[in-house]
Scaffold this active site. Structure first.
Site, PDB file in Angstrom:
ATOM      1  N   ALA A  98       0.835  -1.208   0.000  1.00 20.78           N
ATOM      2  CA  ALA A  98       0.000   0.000   0.000  1.00 20.78           C
ATOM      3  C   ALA A  98       0.867   1.255   0.000  1.00 20.78           C
ATOM      4  O   ALA A  98       0.610   2.214  -0.738  1.00 20.78           O
ATOM      5  CB  ALA A  98      -0.941  -0.002   1.199  1.00 20.78           C
ATOM      6  N   ASP A  99       1.906   1.266   0.819  1.00 23.55           N
ATOM      7  CA  ASP A  99       2.852   2.382   0.834  1.00 23.55           C
ATOM      8  C   ASP A  99       3.489   2.576  -0.533  1.00 23.55           C
ATOM      9  O   ASP A  99       3.549   3.693  -1.070  1.00 23.55           O
ATOM     10  CB  ASP A  99       3.970   2.119   1.852  1.00 23.55           C
ATOM     11  CG  ASP A  99       3.596   2.499   3.265  1.00 23.55           C
ATOM     12  OD1 ASP A  99       2.725   3.356   3.446  1.00 23.55           O
ATOM     13  OD2 ASP A  99       4.193   1.944   4.199  1.00 23.55           O
ATOM     14  N   LEU A 100       4.006   1.487  -1.083  1.00 23.72           N
ATOM     15  CA  LEU A 100       4.742   1.573  -2.339  1.00 23.72           C
ATOM     16  C   LEU A 100       3.847   2.035  -3.484  1.00 23.72           C
ATOM     17  O   LEU A 100       4.223   2.886  -4.292  1.00 23.72           O
ATOM     18  CB  LEU A 100       5.369   0.215  -2.670  1.00 23.72           C
ATOM     19  CG  LEU A 100       6.431  -0.277  -1.678  1.00 23.72           C
ATOM     20  CD1 LEU A 100       6.862  -1.686  -2.025  1.00 23.72           C
ATOM     21  CD2 LEU A 100       7.629   0.661  -1.652  1.00 23.72           C
ATOM     22  N   GLY A 112       2.927   5.692  -3.224  1.00 22.23           N
ATOM     23  CA  GLY A 112       4.050   6.520  -3.645  1.00 22.23           C
ATOM     24  C   GLY A 112       4.217   6.547  -5.153  1.00 22.23           C
ATOM     25  O   GLY A 112       4.441   7.603  -5.753  1.00 22.23           O
TER      26      GLY A 112
END
Length: 396
Positions: A169-171, A174
């Site tokens: 989810a972070d990646l 971003g």
């Protein structure tokens, strides 16, 4: 040392990176790897409070912040904010992942900054979006994996929800933010105006559920865990040869016929239990057991060669060391080398997209906190005497 672009593609753009942890730094790394002058703004060492991904010397931090310059500014001091605004006035892009209210409190929100820099592209990355009932909640990758549905379809049936092994989810948030920034920069060439771009971990995760969202929205079918096997294409999944595991993907009736022939089971094509997709779905467990029984007679390398030569997709399941021993990974040149003055020679994974004329490389190793503060401020015209005064006051 002045900006060292990692590519000619984006070298004309300056990006101010106000982010921490992973999603925001990932967005800025994408831009830095394609040549943008990314200036990472951190709190001074004496009052550091940001999460540095295991510390500045850790491999995670080194991978995430390459190709950037780093300065420190105390944003709790009026002069720190004033200096930041001067820096932003020279920039094309600002990226931040504060909680939604923080930027307004500091006076560095898009509307305020755009008054002096109308061409500014301002990107915000959050856990749940800039508005709405959950906007003020702190965001965390695994929370988004759960809320976005990923964990409900990951893992073995009956074993409960499972997170994936990377902060996806972070990646994705971003990477999507970086894509949004590039779209806004392209649009700016027509309108001459910047705009506010925002994404979130939750939005990224819901979008990444892809065909699983269509199963719900179009077919009113709630997907369940399918373990290592594809939920709709059978047989596709993890199978065991004599010396270990591999993936096999059988899509469509023609591939199914080839698969049966290679496995020495041409009779399965007309077997009422397996002859069509619906039958194979009902008899999935029996079919998988039969497949594994036949695969057990040879090693993975044999089957990978046989299936691929026969037009059936098949591949090894590698651990992370084996990934970099793969001949194709080596051929693609995904591992780049750079020399850090702090840590010596480093090997890091480069961009997965190739531009033949303006390729990406790793031109600069990850900087130490504040390594380029005086250099960047001098570029703004701050005299050496003023630099020393600001330093003495704890502004950087």
């Amino acid at each position: 040392m002045p900006h060292q672009p990692a590519s000619a593609a984006l070298q004309r753009f300056r990006v101010i990176d106000l982010t921490q942890v992973r999603a925001g730094p990932t967005a800025c790394r994408q831009l830095a790897d394609w040549g943008a002058d990314v200036i990472q703004v951190q709190m001074p060492e004496h009052m550091r409070g940001d999460d540095t991904l295991g510390g500045q010397d850790g491999s995670d931090y080194q991978y995430t912040h390459r190709n950037k310059r780093s300065i420190t500014l105390n944003l709790k001091e009026p002069e720190g904010i004033e200096t930041l605004k001067k820096l932003i006035a020279t920039a094309d892009v600002v990226v931040e992942n504060f909680r939604p209210d923080v930027k307004f409190r500091l006076g560095i929100d898009y509307e305020t900054l755009a008054q002096d820099n109308p061409g500014l592209v301002y990107a915000s990355i959050s856990g749940f979006g800039q508005t709405g009932p959950l906007a003020q909640r702190p965001g965390f990758d695994q929370i988004a994996q759960g809320m976005g549905g990923l964990m409900s379809v990951t893992g073995l049936p009956g074993d409960g929800p499972v997170r994936v092994g990377i902060p996806i989810a972070d990646l994705c948030a971003g990477i999507f933010a970086a894509q949004g920034i590039l779209v806004a920069l392209l649009e700016r060439e027509q309108s001459g105006r910047g705009q506010w771009v925002h994404s979130s971990l939750l939005e990224a995760m819901v979008y990444m559920m892809d065909f699983q969202t269509a199963r719900v929205l179009a077919d009113d079918e709630v997907p369940q865990q399918a373990g290592n096997f594809h939920p709709t294409s059978i047989p596709t999944g993890v199978y065991k040869a004599r010396d270990g595991y591999m993936n096999i993907a059988v899509f469509g009736s023609k591939i199914w016929e080839r698969f049966c022939a290679i496995l020495g089971a041409p009779e399965w094509v007309t077997d009422s239990r397996y002859h069509d997709k619906a039958s194979r779905s009902v008899n999935r467990d029996a079919l998988n057991a039969e497949i594994n029984k036949r695969l057990a007679h040879e090693d993975r390398a044999y089957w990978v060669q046989q299936f691929n030569e026969g037009g059936v997709a098949c591949g090894m399941i590698n651990d992370m060391r084996e990934v970099f021993q793969e001949a194709q990974v080596q051929h693609l040149g995904m591992v780049k080398e750079v020399v850090s003055k702090w840590q010596g020679k480093q090997q890091l994974v480069g961009q997965p997209v190739q531009l033949e004329r303006t390729p990406s490389t790793i031109a600069r190793a990850t900087p130490r906190r504040g390594e380029h503060t005086e250099e960047v401020l001098a570029e703004l015209g701050v005299a050496s005497e003023e630099l020393q005064r600001l330093k003495a006051r704890g502004v950087y």
